[in-house]
Design a protein around this motif. Structure first.
Motif, PDB file in Angstrom:
ATOM      1  N   LEU A   5       0.583  -1.103   0.011  1.00  0.00           N
ATOM      2  CA  LEU A   5      -0.045   0.190   0.046  1.00  0.00           C
ATOM      3  C   LEU A   5       0.963   1.209   0.006  1.00  0.00           C
ATOM      4  O   LEU A   5       0.500   2.349  -0.691  1.00  0.00           O
ATOM      5  CB  LEU A   5      -1.093  -0.063   1.396  1.00  0.00           C
ATOM      6  N   GLY A   6       2.164   1.034   0.785  1.00  0.00           N
ATOM      7  CA  GLY A   6       3.158   2.245   0.394  1.00  0.00           C
ATOM      8  C   GLY A   6       3.569   2.522  -0.932  1.00  0.00           C
ATOM      9  O   GLY A   6       3.719   3.405  -1.406  1.00  0.00           O
ATOM     10  N   VAL A   7       3.755   1.258  -1.601  1.00  0.00           N
ATOM     11  CA  VAL A   7       4.222   1.457  -2.979  1.00  0.00           C
ATOM     12  C   VAL A   7       3.114   2.116  -3.910  1.00  0.00           C
ATOM     13  O   VAL A   7       3.336   2.538  -4.890  1.00  0.00           O
ATOM     14  CB  VAL A   7       4.553  -0.219  -3.440  1.00  0.00           C
ATOM     15  N   GLN A   8       1.832   1.601  -3.495  1.00  0.00           N
ATOM     16  CA  GLN A   8       0.958   2.476  -4.278  1.00  0.00           C
ATOM     17  C   GLN A   8       1.016   3.847  -4.143  1.00  0.00           C
ATOM     18  O   GLN A   8       0.722   4.701  -5.046  1.00  0.00           O
ATOM     19  CB  GLN A   8      -0.547   2.051  -3.856  1.00  0.00           C
ATOM     20  N   ALA A   9       1.042   4.377  -2.909  1.00  0.00           N
ATOM     21  CA  ALA A   9       1.319   5.806  -2.514  1.00  0.00           C
ATOM     22  C   ALA A   9       2.544   6.483  -3.329  1.00  0.00           C
ATOM     23  O   ALA A   9       2.538   7.358  -3.850  1.00  0.00           O
ATOM     24  CB  ALA A   9       1.377   6.057  -1.177  1.00  0.00           C
ATOM     25  N   GLY A  10       3.530   5.484  -3.349  1.00  0.00           N
ATOM     26  CA  GLY A  10       4.804   5.911  -4.178  1.00  0.00           C
ATOM     27  C   GLY A  10       4.381   6.326  -5.604  1.00  0.00           C
ATOM     28  O   GLY A  10       5.289   7.184  -6.232  1.00  0.00           O
ATOM     29  N   ALA A  11       3.736   5.126  -6.213  1.00  0.00           N
ATOM     30  CA  ALA A  11       3.530   5.113  -7.411  1.00  0.00           C
ATOM     31  C   ALA A  11       2.662   6.340  -7.789  1.00  0.00           C
ATOM     32  O   ALA A  11       2.986   7.004  -8.997  1.00  0.00           O
ATOM     33  CB  ALA A  11       2.898   3.966  -8.015  1.00  0.00           C
ATOM     34  N   ILE A  12       1.956   6.811  -7.025  1.00  0.00           N
ATOM     35  CA  ILE A  12       1.136   8.029  -7.275  1.00  0.00           C
ATOM     36  C   ILE A  12       1.955   9.466  -7.310  1.00  0.00           C
ATOM     37  O   ILE A  12       1.951  10.174  -8.196  1.00  0.00           O
ATOM     38  CB  ILE A  12       0.163   8.398  -6.149  1.00  0.00           C
ATOM     39  N   LEU A  13       2.843   9.224  -6.396  1.00  0.00           N
ATOM     40  CA  LEU A  13       4.071  10.375  -6.420  1.00  0.00           C
ATOM     41  C   LEU A  13       4.862  10.505  -7.277  1.00  0.00           C
ATOM     42  O   LEU A  13       4.958  11.397  -8.099  1.00  0.00           O
ATOM     43  CB  LEU A  13       4.951  10.153  -5.105  1.00  0.00           C
ATOM     44  N   LEU A  14       5.225   9.422  -7.956  1.00  0.00           N
ATOM     45  CA  LEU A  14       6.138   9.088  -9.123  1.00  0.00           C
ATOM     46  C   LEU A  14       5.463   9.647 -10.501  1.00  0.00           C
ATOM     47  O   LEU A  14       5.908  10.179 -11.288  1.00  0.00           O
ATOM     48  CB  LEU A  14       6.598   7.573  -9.208  1.00  0.00           C
ATOM     49  N   LEU A  15       4.262   9.207 -10.699  1.00  0.00           N
ATOM     50  CA  LEU A  15       3.613   9.013 -11.782  1.00  0.00           C
ATOM     51  C   LEU A  15       2.715  10.309 -12.255  1.00  0.00           C
ATOM     52  O   LEU A  15       2.286  10.667 -13.196  1.00  0.00           O
ATOM     53  CB  LEU A  15       2.756   8.009 -12.143  1.00  0.00           C
ATOM     54  N   TYR A  16       2.399  10.973 -11.089  1.00  0.00           N
ATOM     55  CA  TYR A  16       1.351  12.267 -11.091  1.00  0.00           C
ATOM     56  C   TYR A  16       2.240  13.539 -10.596  1.00  0.00           C
ATOM     57  O   TYR A  16       2.873  13.418  -9.591  1.00  0.00           O
ATOM     58  CB  TYR A  16       0.001  12.192 -10.458  1.00  0.00           C
ATOM     59  N   LYS A  17       2.044  14.597 -11.554  1.00  0.00           N
ATOM     60  CA  LYS A  17       3.167  15.622 -11.384  1.00  0.00           C
ATOM     61  C   LYS A  17       2.357  16.686 -10.619  1.00  0.00           C
ATOM     62  O   LYS A  17       2.997  17.640  -9.576  1.00  0.00           O
ATOM     63  CB  LYS A  17       3.587  16.154 -12.763  1.00  0.00           C
ATOM     64  N   LYS A  18       1.012  16.946 -10.802  1.00  0.00           N
ATOM     65  CA  LYS A  18       0.140  17.870 -10.119  1.00  0.00           C
ATOM     66  C   LYS A  18      -0.006  17.476  -8.510  1.00  0.00           C
ATOM     67  O   LYS A  18      -0.276  16.597  -8.253  1.00  0.00           O
ATOM     68  CB  LYS A  18      -0.875  18.206 -10.709  1.00  0.00           C
ATOM     69  N   SER A  19      -0.060  18.490  -7.674  1.00  0.00           N
ATOM     70  CA  SER A  19      -0.234  18.256  -6.273  1.00  0.00           C
ATOM     71  C   SER A  19      -1.597  17.889  -6.013  1.00  0.00           C
ATOM     72  O   SER A  19      -1.795  16.915  -5.414  1.00  0.00           O
ATOM     73  CB  SER A  19       0.144  19.624  -5.596  1.00  0.00           C
ATOM     74  N   SER A  20      -2.643  18.469  -6.814  1.00  0.00           N
ATOM     75  CA  SER A  20      -4.083  18.121  -6.734  1.00  0.00           C
ATOM     76  C   SER A  20      -4.246  16.777  -7.039  1.00  0.00           C
ATOM     77  O   SER A  20      -4.948  15.920  -6.371  1.00  0.00           O
ATOM     78  CB  SER A  20      -4.635  19.030  -7.538  1.00  0.00           C
ATOM     79  N   GLU A  21      -3.447  16.227  -8.143  1.00  0.00           N
ATOM     80  CA  GLU A  21      -3.653  14.652  -8.433  1.00  0.00           C
ATOM     81  C   GLU A  21      -3.123  13.797  -7.391  1.00  0.00           C
ATOM     82  O   GLU A  21      -3.858  12.695  -6.905  1.00  0.00           O
ATOM     83  CB  GLU A  21      -3.073  14.504  -9.882  1.00  0.00           C
ATOM     84  N   ARG A  22      -2.246  14.154  -6.734  1.00  0.00           N
ATOM     85  CA  ARG A  22      -1.410  13.464  -5.665  1.00  0.00           C
ATOM     86  C   ARG A  22      -2.433  13.304  -4.720  1.00  0.00           C
ATOM     87  O   ARG A  22      -2.759  12.334  -3.909  1.00  0.00           O
ATOM     88  CB  ARG A  22      -0.190  13.773  -5.432  1.00  0.00           C
ATOM     89  N   LEU A  23      -2.921  14.639  -3.942  1.00  0.00           N
ATOM     90  CA  LEU A  23      -3.527  14.640  -2.777  1.00  0.00           C
ATOM     91  C   LEU A  23      -4.926  13.965  -2.845  1.00  0.00           C
ATOM     92  O   LEU A  23      -5.273  13.226  -1.855  1.00  0.00           O
ATOM     93  CB  LEU A  23      -3.833  16.122  -2.422  1.00  0.00           C
ATOM     94  N   VAL A  24      -5.696  14.250  -3.966  1.00  0.00           N
ATOM     95  CA  VAL A  24      -6.856  13.311  -3.958  1.00  0.00           C
ATOM     96  C   VAL A  24      -7.021  11.882  -4.048  1.00  0.00           C
ATOM     97  O   VAL A  24      -7.693  11.249  -3.222  1.00  0.00           O
ATOM     98  CB  VAL A  24      -7.526  14.016  -5.453  1.00  0.00           C
ATOM     99  N   ARG A  25      -5.773  11.579  -4.740  1.00  0.00           N
ATOM    100  CA  ARG A  25      -5.514  10.025  -4.817  1.00  0.00           C
ATOM    101  C   ARG A  25      -5.305   9.383  -3.267  1.00  0.00           C
ATOM    102  O   ARG A  25      -5.570   8.385  -2.889  1.00  0.00           O
ATOM    103  CB  ARG A  25      -4.587   9.551  -6.007  1.00  0.00           C
TER     104      ARG A  25
END
Length: 556
Positions: free
Chosen positions: A413-433
């Motif tokens: 589940l941490g890897v999932q959070a890391g993938a979001i951090l790696l693949l999405y550049k906008k803060s809003s995209e990261r935060l929502v997910r």
């Protein structure tokens, strides 16, 4: 100042010297009426489905005063005869009543009326905690304000340490997310504080069996944060080495170092006696989980990583999700179907005296049973688990080998959070997910807890979901404050978060060494224990800051 020092100012009350009481203790006196004697049995609320345990014999010829712990509420049972060490249903019951007692209080139990009178009021043990916490918050606000003013005057941008070397395809350099280091720092300082006693506050310590308290979040948060870093690290290593086999070799080496370092730390204070050496532990689990999770991530990491499209993170991790779900499904099948001699299938209980000793040797169910099979007995397990003192069980290792299997879910589940951090550049995209993942994990975790209890010792599915869900939300909060609106630079947690390995190993080695630890007088109040614990945390924070200024960062 008596409210802060946890002393009423009266040393002797009703011919009882309160100086004889230790931390979290009270006096119980008894009025038996016309009876000459009775037997006191007690049952702590911390011992679920347990029988009453004999505490003492009281009466005119014996002492009618006893000390009792105030950490948990009690059910008190007075009987007319001795019914043995444990009793479930008394045949000679005089009185049974509930008792929530306070530190340094003096209470009188009236057997005929079956009630408790307060002779001397207890002290408020939480006053020092509130006072010290308020002071630390005030200091933090003042220092933060001063830092903001100085930065504004110097017209400098907020310093962002340890910039990431990898660049996105548009050649704009990406900075390292400081909130992640801050979150790691929060976890490591919280761990040091808990390991140093947490001021003796029960609510800040580990729960005995089922449930969650503050200390129970520390270890899973660490594993979750390790998971966040895995896809970033794997992508970077594959870019440099262009060979998955070489990356796997590197992962294996790091895992072996972590495991070996953990075994070495297990010999502190007991020596390297091989026949009784505890093999597994915290760093050992880190090593195994890193090897498995990072290995799976490396094997299934796409050669041509896509950077656009819907559900980009899920599509990238889809093969890994399949592997991890199959592994966790295998764990659940083992737990609910594997038959253990003398124990029911799907047993999640503590064993021992729970359920009147019906499953006395079933502590931890299949997890403990397989640990003993893997290690050839119980001599290499942790010998003093919390269940030993509450449920009267034998050795049980909460970081045993089988527990690595269910723990994989936390890391992934941490890897999932890391993938979001790696693949999405906008803060809003990261935060929502991150927020959605946190909410889903928490809701599902608490919902499933009806069937599978939240249990750190067994690293249950619900424990993984609830702690990972909270980790998502903590990261959201830190990311907003630090990386999005720059209201906070992460200090002082940022510094230990960038040298977590040194902090962990150092505090373990210096556990009983001055100046990190000291004692003065009886050390019998929460205030003095709280000051001593925070002293050690403060020293390690200063050390981390010095290393930060010298730009020394240890990475295994």
């Amino acid at each position: 100042m008596a409210w802060l020092l946890e002393r009423s100012g009266r040393d002797e009350v009703a011919n009882l010297d309160t100086n004889q009481l230790g931390i979290d203790e009270a006096f119980l006196t008894f009025d038996l009426g016309n009876r000459s004697q009775a037997w006191l049995y007690t049952l702590s609320e911390d011992c679920h489905k347990c029988p009453f345990e004999l505490n003492s014999k009281i009466g005119h010829l014996e002492s009618n005063v006893t000390k009792i712990s105030t950490k948990h509420a009690w059910t008190l049972l007075l009987t007319e005869s001795d019914e043995g060490l444990f009793v479930k249903n008394s045949s000679s019951k005089i009185c049974e009543l509930q008792a929530s007692l306070g530190q340094f209080g003096i209470y009188n139990v009236k057997a005929d009326k079956c009630k408790i009178d307060v002779i001397s009021k207890p002290v408020n043990i939480y006053a020092p905690l509130i006072a010290v916490a308020s002071l630390l918050v005030l200091i933090g606000v003042i220092l933060g304000f001063i830092s903001s003013v100085l930065n504004y005057c110097r017209k400098k941008q907020k310093f962002e340490p340890d910039r990431e070397s990898s660049k996105p395809e548009n050649n704009v350099q990406r900075r390292r997310v400081s909130s992640l280091d801050t979150f790691r720092g929060i976890s490591i300082l919280l761990m040091i504080f808990v390991n140093d006693g947490a001021g003796g506050y029960q609510i800040l310590e580990h729960v005995t069996w089922d449930g969650l308290q503050l200390a129970d979040f520390v270890f899973p948060w660490f594993l979750w944060i390790m998971g966040v870093c895995i896809p970033i690290s794997v992508k970077s290593q594959l870019k440099r080495k262009s060979n998955k086999f070489l990356v796997l070799i590197s992962i294996f080496k790091r895992s072996c170092i972590l495991f070996g370092l953990g075994v070495m730390l297990n010999t502190l204070g007991v020596g390297p006696k091989l026949e009784t050496l505890r093999i597994f532990g915290v760093l050992q689990r880190f090593g195994i989980l890193y090897f498995l999770t990072a290995g799976i991530c490396t094997i299934f990491w796409p050669t041509n990583l896509k950077t656009t499209g819907r559900f980009l993170d899920l599509r990238t991790l889809f093969p890994q999700w399949i592997v991890h779900l199959l592994l966790h499904a295998a764990h659940l099948l083992i737990v609910f179907l594997y038959k253990i001699p003398g124990c029911p299938t799907g047993y999640f209980g503590p064993g021992g005296i729970s359920e009147n000793g019906l499953y006395v040797n079933c502590t931890g169910g299949v997890s403990a049973y397989l640990d003993k099979l893997i290690l050839g007995g119980q001599t290499h397990l942790y010998q003093n688990p919390t269940t030993k003192f509450v449920y009267k069980t034998g050795p049980f290792d909460p970081e045993g080998p089988y527990g690595c299997l269910p723990s994989l879910l936390t890391v992934f589940l941490g890897v999932q959070a890391g993938a979001i951090l790696l693949l999405y550049k906008k803060s809003s995209e990261r935060l929502v997910r991150w927020f959605l993942w946190g909410a889903v994990c928490l809701v599902s975790g608490f919902a499933i807890s009806i069937i599978i209890p939240i249990n750190k010792n067994l690293w249950s599915t619900t424990f993984s979901l609830c702690t990972s869900g909270s980790a998502f939300l903590v990261l959201v909060l830190c990311y907003i404050l630090i990386d999005k609106i720059s209201l906070w630079n992460g200090a002082p947690f940022l510094y230990p978060g960038m040298n977590a390995t040194i902090m962990y190993v150092g505090h373990m080695v210096a556990y009983q060494l001055w100046p990190w630890h000291w004692s003065f007088g009886r050390m019998d109040t929460h205030l003095i224990l709280l000051v001593e614990a925070l002293w050690g945390v403060g020293l390690w924070t200063i050390i981390a800051y010095i290393l930060f200024r010298k730009k020394f960062f240890l990475s295994i």
